[in-house]
Design a protein around this motif. Structure first.
Motif, PDB file in Angstrom:
ATOM      1  N   LEU A 104       0.827  -1.204   0.000  1.00 41.24           N
ATOM      2  CA  LEU A 104       0.000   0.000   0.000  1.00 41.24           C
ATOM      3  C   LEU A 104       0.865   1.259   0.000  1.00 41.24           C
ATOM      4  O   LEU A 104       0.555   2.241  -0.686  1.00 41.24           O
ATOM      5  N   GLN A 105       1.956   1.216   0.746  1.00 40.46           N
ATOM      6  CA  GLN A 105       2.856   2.370   0.784  1.00 40.46           C
ATOM      7  C   GLN A 105       3.465   2.637  -0.594  1.00 40.46           C
ATOM      8  O   GLN A 105       3.533   3.799  -1.042  1.00 40.46           O
ATOM      9  N   TRP A 106       3.908   1.569  -1.281  1.00 42.99           N
ATOM     10  CA  TRP A 106       4.502   1.753  -2.613  1.00 42.99           C
ATOM     11  C   TRP A 106       3.477   2.282  -3.602  1.00 42.99           C
ATOM     12  O   TRP A 106       3.773   3.183  -4.403  1.00 42.99           O
ATOM     13  N   PHE A 107       2.247   1.726  -3.567  1.00 48.33           N
ATOM     14  CA  PHE A 107       1.216   2.200  -4.487  1.00 48.33           C
ATOM     15  C   PHE A 107       0.843   3.658  -4.188  1.00 48.33           C
ATOM     16  O   PHE A 107       0.590   4.447  -5.107  1.00 48.33           O
ATOM     17  N   THR A 108       0.811   4.025  -2.913  1.00 49.21           N
ATOM     18  CA  THR A 108       0.520   5.410  -2.539  1.00 49.21           C
ATOM     19  C   THR A 108       1.608   6.344  -3.042  1.00 49.21           C
ATOM     20  O   THR A 108       1.326   7.421  -3.581  1.00 49.21           O
ATOM     21  N   MET A 109       2.864   5.915  -2.872  1.00 49.88           N
ATOM     22  CA  MET A 109       3.981   6.727  -3.376  1.00 49.88           C
ATOM     23  C   MET A 109       3.898   6.887  -4.887  1.00 49.88           C
ATOM     24  O   MET A 109       4.177   7.973  -5.424  1.00 49.88           O
ATOM     25  N   ALA A 110       3.503   5.814  -5.593  1.00 46.34           N
ATOM     26  CA  ALA A 110       3.374   5.890  -7.047  1.00 46.34           C
ATOM     27  C   ALA A 110       2.298   6.895  -7.436  1.00 46.34           C
ATOM     28  O   ALA A 110       2.487   7.700  -8.354  1.00 46.34           O
ATOM     29  N   ALA A 111       1.153   6.849  -6.730  1.00 50.52           N
ATOM     30  CA  ALA A 111       0.061   7.771  -7.041  1.00 50.52           C
ATOM     31  C   ALA A 111       0.456   9.215  -6.753  1.00 50.52           C
ATOM     32  O   ALA A 111       0.172  10.127  -7.551  1.00 50.52           O
ATOM     33  N   VAL A 112       1.113   9.434  -5.607  1.00 55.90           N
ATOM     34  CA  VAL A 112       1.546  10.795  -5.253  1.00 55.90           C
ATOM     35  C   VAL A 112       2.567  11.307  -6.262  1.00 55.90           C
ATOM     36  O   VAL A 112       2.506  12.463  -6.707  1.00 55.90           O
ATOM     37  N   PHE A 113       3.505  10.438  -6.634  1.00 49.76           N
ATOM     38  CA  PHE A 113       4.538  10.847  -7.599  1.00 49.76           C
ATOM     39  C   PHE A 113       3.905  11.189  -8.941  1.00 49.76           C
ATOM     40  O   PHE A 113       4.257  12.203  -9.571  1.00 49.76           O
TER      41      PHE A 113
END
Length: 255
Positions: free
Chosen positions: A228-237
């Motif tokens: 979830l953290q990686w997917f959130t970082m991808a969305a924010v980026f």
């Protein structure tokens, strides 16, 4: 190609590359979570099976292939074992740098013999806290001579690629402090074959030390949280780069 076009191409390449890496890391964590679910189910199934005898355990241990370099699915962790064994006149063994319920200490082990013809077996006695002075090893009495019927779980450890050396500290009349469970190296040190699986008995004779059981250091839920953290970082980026691209476009159209 103009400098504006070059900057746009670079922006797209950076966005796609970083976004792809972040999403790939997220899916890798999800794959690890699924694997951990399956591994937990395997451990639960093994716990329900009848205990192995010592010959069955030795048969399961693949010859010429140390257990610490096999994949997790080939480990014997979680099987139950029942043996009649005798403690040997060998030094106690203390695995260094262990933590249990916030305390730093050691996992203590003692060498047992099942039969004279077979490899010895390493038996876990439990966790013992370390003192304030590292030079002073904790006082722990070895299990006295005699034959004992031991029943419990066995486990094997995967080798740490950064540090898997035994690094024994040997002092006369004291336990051997060591850094990693490297049974082939321990066998060389003690000059006798040792089974590449550790027994954690349900009831340790003459001792009542706590016995940590952490066959899966990182749970499936942890991996899902990391995904979830990686997917959130991808969305924010992606959102950030989209905003930068929009600002760049607005600036270009005003020129």
């Amino acid at each position: 190609m103009s400098s504006v076009s070059v900057s746009r191409v670079l922006l797209v390449l950076i966005t796609v590359s970083v976004f792809w890496v972040l999403v790939k890391l997220g899916f890798w964590q999800l794959a690890r979570a699924e694997y951990k679910h399956q591994w937990q189910a395997t451990l639960a199934e093994r716990q329900q099976q009848a205990p192995l005898d010592y010959q069955q355990l030795l048969t399961l241990i693949k010859p010429n292939k140390p257990a610490d370099i096999t994949p997790e699915t080939a480990l014997l962790t979680g099987y139950r074992l029942s043996v009649k064994a005798t403690p040997l006149q060998q030094p106690l063994l203390l695995l260094d740098n262990q933590v249990y319920q916030g305390q730093v200490g050691y996992l203590a082990y003692q060498i047992f013999e099942v039969t004279a013809e077979n490899p010895w077996i390493l038996v876990e006695l439990g966790f013992i806290p370390a003192g304030n002075d590292r030079q002073e090893l904790p006082a722990l009495a070895a299990i006295s001579a005699g034959q004992y019927e031991l029943t419990g779980r066995v486990y094997q450890k995967l080798a740490n690629p950064l540090s898997d050396e035994l690094h024994p500290e040997i002092h006369a009349d004291k336990p051997i402090r060591f850094q990693n469970i490297n049974i082939p190296a321990l066998a060389l040190l003690l000059k006798h074959d040792i089974a590449t699986a550790v027994l954690q008995p349900d009831n340790v004779p003459q001792h009542s030390l706590p016995q940590p059981w952490v066959p899966i250091p990182l749970s499936a839920q942890k991996h899902q949280g990391y995904a979830l953290q990686w997917f959130t970082m991808a969305a924010v980026f992606l959102g950030l780069m989209g905003w930068i691209a929009y600002k760049q476009y607005r600036n270009d159209t005003r020129r």
